[in-house]
Design an enzyme around this catalytic site. Structure first.
Site, PDB file in Angstrom:
ATOM      1  N   CYS A  42      39.579   4.918  53.406  1.00 14.91           N
ATOM      2  CA  CYS A  42      39.201   3.867  54.345  1.00 14.91           C
ATOM      3  C   CYS A  42      40.471   3.237  54.903  1.00 14.91           C
ATOM      4  CB  CYS A  42      38.359   2.799  53.652  1.00 14.91           C
ATOM      5  SG  CYS A  42      37.980   1.413  54.737  1.00 14.91           S
ATOM      6  N   ASN A  65      37.313  10.465  49.085  1.00 10.58           N
ATOM      7  CA  ASN A  65      35.894  10.570  48.812  1.00 10.58           C
ATOM      8  C   ASN A  65      35.626  11.610  47.731  1.00 10.58           C
ATOM      9  OD1 ASN A  65      34.622   8.893  50.975  1.00 10.58           O
ATOM     10  ND2 ASN A  65      35.767  10.270  52.292  1.00 10.58           N
ATOM     11  N   HIS A  93      27.592   6.734  47.937  1.00  6.85           N
ATOM     12  CA  HIS A  93      28.865   7.158  48.537  1.00  6.85           C
ATOM     13  C   HIS A  93      29.993   6.708  47.602  1.00  6.85           C
ATOM     14  CE1 HIS A  93      31.336   7.795  52.374  1.00  6.85           C
ATOM     15  NE2 HIS A  93      32.211   7.341  51.489  1.00  6.85           N
TER      16      HIS A  93
END
Length: 311
Positions: free
Chosen positions: A250, A259, A217
């Site tokens: 986040c 992301n 990730h």
């Protein structure tokens, strides 16, 4: 629509499963609350584009993530998506109860490799957070649910700086030992580089964590998300997290930018001859549609390039 020329590389996985996080991780950091009906349509559009794992929402207390306070209302709207895995994030046993009551079959817990982030995100130490997750994982497994363990700050932490590999391996091993079926290694602030990625993967293998149970990730803070993904693929990883249109970050780490965009990932994988099952045109159209609902353009370079061709 322009597509990449396919030039297969040696010793890479034949197929990659994309773990789409746009509907959860992508929307949890939005300043405004996206209507439940829009979220449901977003997930349906992602599924229509060929994504088979779509993280739907989080059963966290609404006070902490108000953008996902509608989990109970949203999840039943996705019940018609046959053949699509719909993981949900649960922070504790109460969240697990809420998720299981709605029939969730795939759940995820969210741990930290560093003390600073564990304190910021969960108000606990790393070991205290692992103790909190253990009964969650145990009960989920008793109900035959699939459990994913997210591990954040695997490569760097905004408060602590570089994170030692052995420190990450210790927490990762604890998640696997308590019963997690899959481990997602998070570069939460986007500071990883390819050799760092491969070193961590090799150390996990040395400690008995198989590559087949690992996903990655990456965040694109320093433009390294795709190069780090390729490094993971070269090691044999075949599960990659990504967010449609590059949405998300986040809420507890302000330096965590977006992301890895799913479209950017699919473009690279298609060029490498790796099967994803994803229709890049439909996926791009979905991200353009969602960007319109959010009132701003997509940060994905591939979305911008392909949508410019269509305009």
């Amino acid at each position: 629509m322009t597509l990449p020329m396919v030039v297969p590389a040696q010793d890479l996985p034949a197929r990659v499963r994309i773990h789409e996080v746009g509907a959860r991780d992508g929307l949890q950091n939005e300043k405004s609350v996206v209507p439940t009906e829009v979220k449901a349509e977003f997930v349906h559009r992602l599924a229509a584009a060929g994504l088979t794992t779509i993280e739907a929402t989080s059963f966290v207390h609404p006070k902490w993530v108000p953008q996902l306070a509608d989990a109970e209302a949203l999840f039943p709207l996705l019940g018609d998506l046959d053949g699509v895995a719909l993981p949900v994030l649960v922070p504790n046993e109460r969240g697990l109860d809420r998720a299981l009551a709605l029939g969730a079959r795939r759940i995820a817990v969210f741990a930290s490799a560093t003390e600073s982030f564990a304190k910021a995100n969960l108000n606990r130490t790393v070991d205290e957070s692992l103790a909190m997750f253990e009964p969650v994982v145990t009960r989920a497994k008793e109900r035959k649910a699939h459990v994913r363990g997210y591990l954040s700050m695997c490569f760097g932490d905004p408060w602590e700086g570089a994170v030692p590999v052995h420190q990450v391996v210790r927490v990762a091993k604890a998640l696997v030992d308590m019963g997690c079926d899959e481990l997602s290694l998070g570069d939460t602030i986007g500071v990883a580089t390819p050799a760092h990625v491969q070193t961590l993967l090799a150390e996990l293998n040395e400690e008995g964590v198989p590559t087949s149970s690992i996903g990655v990730h990456f965040h694109d803070t320093y433009g390294q998300a795709l190069s780090n993904t390729l490094a993971a693929l070269q090691h044999g990883v075949s599960t990659v997290d990504a967010s449609a249109g590059g949405l998300g970050g986040c809420p507890y780490a302000k330096s965590a930018t977006g992301n890895l965009a799913t479209e950017d990932l699919v473009w690279m994988l298609q060029g490498l001859g790796i099967d994803t099952g994803v229709d890049l045109g439909l996926l791009t159209a979905t991200s353009v549609w969602m960007a319109g609902r959010l009132g701003r353009p997509s940060p994905s370079r591939t979305v911008r390039a392909l949508s410019h061709q269509e305009s």
